[in-house]
Design a protein around this motif. Structure first.
Motif, PDB file in Angstrom:
ATOM      1  N   ARG A  55       2.589   0.883   3.034  1.00 56.61           N
ATOM      2  CA  ARG A  55       1.262   1.519   3.056  1.00 56.61           C
ATOM      3  C   ARG A  55       0.995   2.304   1.772  1.00 56.61           C
ATOM      4  NH1 ARG A  55       1.953   1.615   8.856  1.00 56.61           N
ATOM      5  NH2 ARG A  55       3.319   3.418   8.777  1.00 56.61           N
ATOM      6  N   ARG A  56       2.029   2.939   1.234  1.00 56.71           N
ATOM      7  CA  ARG A  56       1.860   3.691  -0.030  1.00 56.71           C
ATOM      8  C   ARG A  56       1.541   2.758  -1.185  1.00 56.71           C
ATOM      9  NH1 ARG A  56       6.460   6.486   1.843  1.00 56.71           N
ATOM     10  NH2 ARG A  56       7.758   5.400   0.325  1.00 56.71           N
ATOM     11  N   GLU A  57       2.054   1.532  -1.142  1.00 54.45           N
ATOM     12  CA  GLU A  57       1.846   0.567  -2.226  1.00 54.45           C
ATOM     13  C   GLU A  57       0.518  -0.171  -2.133  1.00 54.45           C
ATOM     14  OE1 GLU A  57       3.519  -0.448  -5.093  1.00 54.45           O
ATOM     15  OE2 GLU A  57       4.506   1.460  -4.736  1.00 54.45           O
ATOM     16  N   GLU A  58      -0.090  -0.226  -0.936  1.00 54.09           N
ATOM     17  CA  GLU A  58      -1.307  -1.017  -0.734  1.00 54.09           C
ATOM     18  C   GLU A  58      -2.383  -0.791  -1.800  1.00 54.09           C
ATOM     19  OE1 GLU A  58      -2.995  -0.638   3.197  1.00 54.09           O
ATOM     20  OE2 GLU A  58      -1.177  -1.466   4.101  1.00 54.09           O
ATOM     21  N   PRO A  59      -2.767   0.467  -2.081  1.00 46.93           N
ATOM     22  CA  PRO A  59      -3.846   0.658  -3.070  1.00 46.93           C
ATOM     23  C   PRO A  59      -3.490   0.085  -4.443  1.00 46.93           C
ATOM     24  CG  PRO A  59      -3.333   2.729  -1.954  1.00 46.93           C
ATOM     25  CD  PRO A  59      -2.309   1.725  -1.522  1.00 46.93           C
ATOM     26  N   HIS A  60      -2.228   0.176  -4.841  1.00 48.14           N
ATOM     27  CA  HIS A  60      -1.793  -0.318  -6.146  1.00 48.14           C
ATOM     28  C   HIS A  60      -1.828  -1.847  -6.193  1.00 48.14           C
ATOM     29  CE1 HIS A  60      -0.711   3.792  -6.898  1.00 48.14           C
ATOM     30  NE2 HIS A  60       0.075   3.783  -5.836  1.00 48.14           N
ATOM     31  N   ILE A  61      -1.422  -2.481  -5.101  1.00 44.37           N
ATOM     32  CA  ILE A  61      -1.448  -3.942  -5.020  1.00 44.37           C
ATOM     33  C   ILE A  61      -2.896  -4.424  -5.103  1.00 44.37           C
ATOM     34  CG2 ILE A  61      -0.964  -5.931  -3.522  1.00 44.37           C
ATOM     35  CD1 ILE A  61       1.429  -4.227  -2.402  1.00 44.37           C
ATOM     36  N   ILE A  62      -3.775  -3.767  -4.382  1.00 51.68           N
ATOM     37  CA  ILE A  62      -5.190  -4.155  -4.380  1.00 51.68           C
ATOM     38  C   ILE A  62      -5.800  -3.931  -5.760  1.00 51.68           C
ATOM     39  CG2 ILE A  62      -7.447  -3.627  -3.371  1.00 51.68           C
ATOM     40  CD1 ILE A  62      -5.777  -3.051  -0.715  1.00 51.68           C
ATOM     41  N   ARG A  76     -11.945  -0.995   1.400  1.00 55.86           N
ATOM     42  CA  ARG A  76     -10.503  -0.765   1.529  1.00 55.86           C
ATOM     43  C   ARG A  76     -10.234   0.038   2.791  1.00 55.86           C
ATOM     44  NH1 ARG A  76      -7.571  -0.061  -3.881  1.00 55.86           N
ATOM     45  NH2 ARG A  76      -9.018  -0.889  -5.414  1.00 55.86           N
ATOM     46  N   SER A  77      -9.089  -0.203   3.373  1.00 56.08           N
ATOM     47  CA  SER A  77      -8.672   0.603   4.512  1.00 56.08           C
ATOM     48  C   SER A  77      -7.890   1.800   3.998  1.00 56.08           C
ATOM     49  CB  SER A  77      -7.785  -0.225   5.445  1.00 56.08           C
ATOM     50  OG  SER A  77      -7.600   0.439   6.669  1.00 56.08           O
ATOM     51  N   SER A  78      -8.000   2.919   4.686  1.00 53.79           N
ATOM     52  CA  SER A  78      -7.215   4.104   4.329  1.00 53.79           C
ATOM     53  C   SER A  78      -6.861   4.823   5.624  1.00 53.79           C
ATOM     54  CB  SER A  78      -8.023   5.029   3.416  1.00 53.79           C
ATOM     55  OG  SER A  78      -9.092   5.619   4.135  1.00 53.79           O
ATOM     56  N   PRO A  79      -5.864   5.708   5.567  1.00 60.98           N
ATOM     57  CA  PRO A  79      -5.524   6.456   6.789  1.00 60.98           C
ATOM     58  C   PRO A  79      -6.717   7.257   7.317  1.00 60.98           C
ATOM     59  CG  PRO A  79      -3.790   6.696   5.156  1.00 60.98           C
ATOM     60  CD  PRO A  79      -4.934   5.984   4.480  1.00 60.98           C
ATOM     61  N   GLU A  96      -6.852  -4.213  11.772  1.00 63.50           N
ATOM     62  CA  GLU A  96      -7.114  -3.365  10.610  1.00 63.50           C
ATOM     63  C   GLU A  96      -6.846  -4.219   9.381  1.00 63.50           C
ATOM     64  OE1 GLU A  96      -5.549   0.682   8.452  1.00 63.50           O
ATOM     65  OE2 GLU A  96      -5.457   0.572  10.635  1.00 63.50           O
ATOM     66  N   ILE A  97      -7.872  -4.419   8.566  1.00 56.76           N
ATOM     67  CA  ILE A  97      -7.793  -5.269   7.387  1.00 56.76           C
ATOM     68  C   ILE A  97      -7.533  -4.371   6.181  1.00 56.76           C
ATOM     69  CG2 ILE A  97      -9.018  -7.000   6.008  1.00 56.76           C
ATOM     70  CD1 ILE A  97      -8.454  -7.781   9.008  1.00 56.76           C
ATOM     71  N   ASP A  98      -6.482  -4.660   5.407  1.00 58.45           N
ATOM     72  CA  ASP A  98      -6.123  -3.806   4.265  1.00 58.45           C
ATOM     73  C   ASP A  98      -7.278  -3.673   3.285  1.00 58.45           C
ATOM     74  OD1 ASP A  98      -3.617  -3.446   5.367  1.00 58.45           O
ATOM     75  OD2 ASP A  98      -2.638  -4.920   4.066  1.00 58.45           O
ATOM     76  N   ALA A  99      -7.927  -4.785   2.988  1.00 58.30           N
ATOM     77  CA  ALA A  99      -9.083  -4.764   2.085  1.00 58.30           C
ATOM     78  C   ALA A  99      -9.922  -5.997   2.350  1.00 58.30           C
ATOM     79  CB  ALA A  99      -8.645  -4.728   0.623  1.00 58.30           C
ATOM     80  N   GLU A 100     -11.174  -5.924   1.891  1.00 59.56           N
ATOM     81  CA  GLU A 100     -12.084  -7.060   1.977  1.00 59.56           C
ATOM     82  C   GLU A 100     -12.554  -7.369   0.572  1.00 59.56           C
ATOM     83  OE1 GLU A 100     -15.213  -5.901   4.651  1.00 59.56           O
ATOM     84  OE2 GLU A 100     -13.782  -5.446   6.234  1.00 59.56           O
ATOM     85  N   TRP A 101     -12.798  -8.646   0.315  1.00 60.02           N
ATOM     86  CA  TRP A 101     -13.280  -9.034  -1.010  1.00 60.02           C
ATOM     87  C   TRP A 101     -14.447  -9.989  -0.884  1.00 60.02           C
ATOM     88  CZ3 TRP A 101     -12.010 -13.930  -3.651  1.00 60.02           C
ATOM     89  CH2 TRP A 101     -11.327 -14.829  -2.831  1.00 60.02           C
ATOM     90  N   GLU A 102     -15.367  -9.855  -1.839  1.00 53.68           N
ATOM     91  CA  GLU A 102     -16.470 -10.798  -1.923  1.00 53.68           C
ATOM     92  C   GLU A 102     -15.993 -11.956  -2.784  1.00 53.68           C
ATOM     93  OE1 GLU A 102     -20.748 -11.373  -4.069  1.00 53.68           O
ATOM     94  OE2 GLU A 102     -20.247  -9.344  -3.388  1.00 53.68           O
ATOM     95  N   ALA A 132      -2.068  -6.681   1.967  1.00 50.52           N
ATOM     96  CA  ALA A 132      -1.140  -6.282   0.905  1.00 50.52           C
ATOM     97  C   ALA A 132       0.237  -6.061   1.516  1.00 50.52           C
ATOM     98  CB  ALA A 132      -1.637  -5.009   0.227  1.00 50.52           C
ATOM     99  N   LYS A 133       1.251  -6.657   0.911  1.00 53.60           N
ATOM    100  CA  LYS A 133       2.617  -6.584   1.437  1.00 53.60           C
ATOM    101  C   LYS A 133       3.596  -6.266   0.314  1.00 53.60           C
ATOM    102  CE  LYS A 133       1.284  -7.875   5.497  1.00 53.60           C
ATOM    103  NZ  LYS A 133       1.114  -6.807   6.480  1.00 53.60           N
ATOM    104  N   THR A 134       4.730  -5.705   0.693  1.00 51.48           N
ATOM    105  CA  THR A 134       5.821  -5.483  -0.253  1.00 51.48           C
ATOM    106  C   THR A 134       7.080  -6.107   0.330  1.00 51.48           C
ATOM    107  OG1 THR A 134       6.406  -3.362   0.767  1.00 51.48           O
ATOM    108  CG2 THR A 134       4.882  -3.282  -1.109  1.00 51.48           C
ATOM    109  N   ALA A 135       8.000  -6.476  -0.554  1.00 51.82           N
ATOM    110  CA  ALA A 135       9.279  -7.019  -0.097  1.00 51.82           C
ATOM    111  C   ALA A 135      10.334  -6.788  -1.165  1.00 51.82           C
ATOM    112  CB  ALA A 135       9.167  -8.510   0.206  1.00 51.82           C
ATOM    113  N   HIS A 136      11.537  -6.565  -0.724  1.00 51.27           N
ATOM    114  CA  HIS A 136      12.696  -6.475  -1.610  1.00 51.27           C
ATOM    115  C   HIS A 136      12.894  -7.867  -2.225  1.00 51.27           C
ATOM    116  CE1 HIS A 136      16.951  -6.415  -2.718  1.00 51.27           C
ATOM    117  NE2 HIS A 136      16.829  -5.090  -2.766  1.00 51.27           N
ATOM    118  N   PRO A 137      13.313  -7.954  -3.494  1.00 47.83           N
ATOM    119  CA  PRO A 137      13.474  -9.272  -4.134  1.00 47.83           C
ATOM    120  C   PRO A 137      14.340 -10.250  -3.345  1.00 47.83           C
ATOM    121  CG  PRO A 137      13.674  -7.543  -5.773  1.00 47.83           C
ATOM    122  CD  PRO A 137      13.572  -6.855  -4.429  1.00 47.83           C
TER     123      PRO A 137
END
Length: 190
Positions: A55-62, A76-79, A96-102, A132-137
């Motif tokens: 969740r902390r990374e979501e804004p940066h990924i977007i 964008r979704s936020s707390p 709950e959708i992390d973000a929407e795009w046109e 938006a997702k994160t994962a360890h390599p």
């Protein structure tokens, strides 16, 4: 900030468990959580830490999607203001959708030329979903396929499809951040 009462609906993060394909939860555990009978375990706390990090990374990924691919984010979704949708027919289903795009011609072109990701041109002018997702390599290498495919872990696939079902949209871009690299983009089609 006040968290939504997750006992009131089946959300995207519940979808894989309800279907019996989650490594994190079972249909019975979802039932126990929704009825207030679940006792948290060490595994629940570990998963919550992973989800908090994501969740902390979501804004940066977007932000990276905007900068690297010319994607026009419209919401964008936020707390404080979760981007939540309730299914028009079944009020117990919510997403709950992390973000929407046109979908713009520029984004369709850039995604195709720069990343080989084919977005149907008939979607230009529509609003679609972003997860938006994160994962360890190590995890990413074992559980995600080639960029531009829908080869993502079943839990994320179920969540994306659940979001498409509730919103009535056609595609979800799943943007994966592995370590600090630029996001890898996957596409889930309804």
């Amino acid at each position: 900030h006040m968290q939504p009462d997750r006992q009131q609906f089946i959300g995207g993060s519940d979808a894989a468990a309800v279907l019996g394909v989650s490594e994190w939860s079972t249909p019975v555990e979802v039932h126990l959580k929704k009825t207030g009978q679940h006792q948290p375990t060490g595994m629940d706390r570990k998963r919550e830490r992973i989800l908090d990090r994501g969740r902390r990374e979501e804004p940066h990924i977007i932000n990276d999607l905007v900068e690297l691919c010319g994607i026009k984010i419209t919401k964008r979704s936020s707390p404080e203001a979760p981007n939540r949708y309730v299914d028009p027919e079944h009020a117990f289903l919510a997403a709950e959708i992390d973000a929407e795009w046109e979908v713009t011609a520029e984004a369709v072109n850039r995604l195709m030329v720069e990343r080989g990701i084919d977005i149907p041109e008939e979607l230009i002018g529509t609003t679609q979903n972003v997860e938006a997702k994160t994962a360890h390599p190590f995890v990413a290498q074992k559980t995600f396929g080639e960029e531009g495919t829908d080869e993502i872990p079943i839990e994320y696939y179920c969540q994306a499809i659940h979001g498409l079902m509730v919103t009535g949209r056609q595609i979800a871009l799943v943007a994966l951040r592995v370590y600090v690299d630029d996001p890898i983009i996957y596409i889930v089609r309804r």
